[in-house]
Design a protein around this motif. Structure first.
Motif, short mmCIF file in Angstrom:
data_model
loop_
_atom_site.label_atom_id
_atom_site.label_comp_id
_atom_site.label_asym_id
_atom_site.label_seq_id
_atom_site.Cartn_x
_atom_site.Cartn_y
_atom_site.Cartn_z
N ASN A 125 17.24 12.99 2.71
CA ASN A 125 18.12 12.76 3.86
C ASN A 125 18.09 11.32 4.33
O ASN A 125 17.12 10.59 4.11
CB ASN A 125 17.73 13.69 5.02
CG ASN A 125 18.11 15.13 4.75
OD1 ASN A 125 19.28 15.46 4.59
ND2 ASN A 125 17.11 16.00 4.69
N ALA A 126 19.15 10.94 5.04
CA ALA A 126 19.20 9.60 5.61
C ALA A 126 18.14 9.42 6.69
O ALA A 126 17.62 8.32 6.89
CB ALA A 126 20.58 9.33 6.19
N LEU A 127 17.80 10.51 7.39
CA LEU A 127 16.71 10.49 8.36
C LEU A 127 15.54 11.26 7.77
O LEU A 127 15.64 12.46 7.51
CB LEU A 127 17.16 11.14 9.67
CG LEU A 127 18.26 10.39 10.44
CD1 LEU A 127 18.66 11.16 11.69
CD2 LEU A 127 17.80 8.98 10.80
N PRO A 147 21.19 4.51 1.40
CA PRO A 147 20.83 3.09 1.43
C PRO A 147 20.12 2.62 2.69
O PRO A 147 19.47 1.58 2.68
CB PRO A 147 22.18 2.38 1.27
CG PRO A 147 23.22 3.38 1.65
CD PRO A 147 22.65 4.71 1.28
N ASP A 148 20.22 3.35 3.80
CA ASP A 148 19.63 2.87 5.05
C ASP A 148 18.54 3.79 5.59
O ASP A 148 18.26 3.80 6.78
CB ASP A 148 20.72 2.68 6.11
CG ASP A 148 21.49 3.97 6.39
OD1 ASP A 148 21.31 4.94 5.62
OD2 ASP A 148 22.28 4.01 7.36
N THR A 149 17.90 4.56 4.72
CA THR A 149 16.83 5.46 5.16
C THR A 149 15.65 4.64 5.69
O THR A 149 15.12 3.78 4.99
CB THR A 149 16.36 6.35 4.00
OG1 THR A 149 17.47 7.09 3.51
CG2 THR A 149 15.28 7.30 4.45
N PRO A 150 15.21 4.92 6.93
CA PRO A 150 14.15 4.09 7.54
C PRO A 150 12.74 4.49 7.12
O PRO A 150 12.00 5.13 7.87
CB PRO A 150 14.37 4.32 9.05
CG PRO A 150 14.94 5.71 9.14
CD PRO A 150 15.77 5.90 7.89
N LEU A 151 12.36 4.10 5.90
CA LEU A 151 11.01 4.29 5.42
C LEU A 151 10.49 2.96 4.88
O LEU A 151 11.25 2.23 4.23
CB LEU A 151 10.96 5.35 4.31
CG LEU A 151 11.09 6.82 4.72
CD1 LEU A 151 11.16 7.72 3.50
CD2 LEU A 151 9.94 7.25 5.63
N SER A 268 27.69 18.34 5.54
CA SER A 268 27.23 17.10 4.92
C SER A 268 25.72 17.09 4.74
O SER A 268 25.03 16.14 5.10
CB SER A 268 27.68 15.89 5.74
OG SER A 268 27.36 16.02 7.12
N GLY A 269 25.20 18.19 4.16
CA GLY A 269 23.83 18.16 3.70
C GLY A 269 23.67 17.12 2.61
O GLY A 269 24.64 16.75 1.93
N ASN A 292 18.41 16.93 14.03
CA ASN A 292 18.29 15.59 14.62
C ASN A 292 19.44 14.67 14.24
O ASN A 292 19.34 13.44 14.29
CB ASN A 292 16.96 14.94 14.20
CG ASN A 292 16.83 14.80 12.68
OD1 ASN A 292 17.75 15.15 11.94
ND2 ASN A 292 15.71 14.27 12.23
N GLY A 293 20.55 15.27 13.83
CA GLY A 293 21.73 14.47 13.49
C GLY A 293 21.74 13.94 12.08
O GLY A 293 22.57 13.08 11.74
N GLU A 294 20.85 14.48 11.22
CA GLU A 294 20.76 13.93 9.87
C GLU A 294 22.02 14.17 9.04
O GLU A 294 22.37 13.36 8.19
CB GLU A 294 19.53 14.46 9.12
CG GLU A 294 19.55 15.94 8.77
CD GLU A 294 18.94 16.81 9.84
OE1 GLU A 294 18.64 17.98 9.55
OE2 GLU A 294 18.76 16.31 10.97
N GLN A 295 22.72 15.29 9.29
CA GLN A 295 23.91 15.55 8.48
C GLN A 295 25.00 14.51 8.74
O GLN A 295 25.64 14.03 7.80
CB GLN A 295 24.44 16.96 8.71
CG GLN A 295 23.63 18.02 8.00
CD GLN A 295 24.49 19.19 7.52
OE1 GLN A 295 25.68 19.28 7.80
NE2 GLN A 295 23.88 20.09 6.78
N ALA A 296 25.21 14.15 9.99
CA ALA A 296 26.20 13.11 10.29
C ALA A 296 25.76 11.79 9.69
O ALA A 296 26.58 11.03 9.14
CB ALA A 296 26.39 12.97 11.80
#
Length: 375
Positions: A125-127, A147-151, A268-269, A292-296
């Protein structure tokens, strides 16, 4: 010869990339060993063995979201699961532990850490989830789907996909796929799917928009979810245009549904986002309004890149669906442009790229450069 242990389970979001990566590792290193670790309560108990992979089970360690007695039990459950994960890693002589998140991954990450086994994580996931947030602090490789996953130290590899998806030739498969679903081979086609369990709001909007879309000559393949379909859901054909509405509870081979469609409406899984992007299928995403809004967040890069639309669940009804879908089909340039943009936005062959890096890390372990093994 590499010994690889992979952990992930609970949902298809974790098991699907695990299976795709395991298949590519086995293909690249036929003399090595690959074993998956899951829990008795997850989807992995059926899909992992069905994919031909050996599965070991450890107890799940769910984390309650509120202060309850169950929260106080977490440390003891975690210690027990880590102990069992250590036994599996030791027995398998693991050269690397690869995790895809979920309840099962954290004990495997911690067990590997205590044994000096290098850890690779993949975040779908993005989040990111909690297990991968923890493991990213000590993982040898942090691979992400978006591309913008915060890890920390994240490398954008994309989502590992089954070869039937990653290597799908849409143009060659389209006509046959449509006919297989009882659709016209040459008619504009809309795919509607709310994921493996369906989505009630999307199903309701589709039924409300059905007459208008069929009257416009757009045929509909509607995957309602196995719990949502009933005897009342039957094939409907427009008397004037001949366009057909075909309802299904579930589709085993989603690659056929993707090949049949010119456009999709769905959740949008992470899996849906990356699979549709890989095959170049334009999508109107209606994110799940919970969590937590990850699908959006998952769909943002496709929307920003001109490959998809996003509509809030609260704003999505039959009128909005009919208007957006008809506008896309009525513009002869729009869907082809979205299809091209979609394919350009995702890395090719994420499963192969991840498998290659995993085997390289396993190889460095075999060469003695990584760590002393502790049982």
């Amino acid at each position: 010869m590499a010994h690889v242990v992979l952990a992930g389970g609970g949902t298809a979001g974790h098991t699907s990339p695990l299976i795709a990566t395991a298949e590519r590792i086995a293909r690249a290193d036929a003399s090595g060993s690959v074993v998956a670790v899951g829990t008795p309560k997850g989807l992995e108990t059926t899909v992992v063995p069905a994919a031909g992979l050996r599965l070991e089970l450890i107890p799940p360690v769910p984390l309650p979201r509120s202060l309850t007695v169950d929260l106080l039990k977490v440390p003891w459950r975690l210690v027990d699961s880590v102990r069992q994960a250590r036994r599996i890693l030791s027995r398998e002589k693991a050269d690397v532990a690869v995790g895809f998140g979920g309840y099962v991954s954290l004990p495997v990450y911690l067990a590997a850490r205590t044994m000096g086994v290098p850890v690779v994580i993949h975040e779908q996931n993005a989040l990111p989830g909690l297990a991968n947030k923890v493991a990213a602090r000590f993982a040898r490789l942090v691979a992400v789907s978006f591309p913008d996953t915060p890890l920390p130290g994240a490398q954008y590899l994309g989502l590992p996909l089954r070869s039937s998806i990653a290597e799908l030739d849409v143009e060659a498969r389209r006509g046959e796929a449509r006919v297989g679903f009882g659709l016209d081979a040459d008619r504009p086609t809309l795919l509607v799917s709310g994921g493996s369990q369906g989505a009630q709001s999307i199903n309701t909007a589709t039924l409300g928009a059905r007459a208008e879309l069929l009257a416009a000559g757009i045929q509909i393949l509607h995957v309602l979810g196995p719990k949502n379909i009933s005897d009342a859901d039957v094939v409907v054909t427009d008397d004037t245009t001949g366009a057909r509405y075909v309802p299904l509870g579930y589709v085993d081979a989603m690659e056929d549904a993707y090949a049949a469609a010119d456009l999709m409406v769905g959740r949008s899984g992470a899996g849906t986002v990356m699979e549709t992007a890989a095959v170049g299928l334009p999508v109107v995403f209606v994110p799940l309004p919970h969590g937590n809004g990850e699908q959006a967040r998952n769909a943002t890069f496709l929307v920003d890149g001109g490959a998809a639309l996003l509509i809030d669940n609260a704003d999505f009804d039959a009128v909005r669906m009919a208007r957006e879908v008809r506008a896309l089909f009525d513009d002869p340039e729009r869907l082809p442009a979205m299809r091209r943009a979609s394919r350009d936005l995702v890395p090719p062959d994420a499963a192969g790229a991840l498998a290659e890096r995993v085997l390289a890390i396993a190889g460095s372990t075999n060469a003695g450069s990584a760590r002393p093994r502790r049982s």
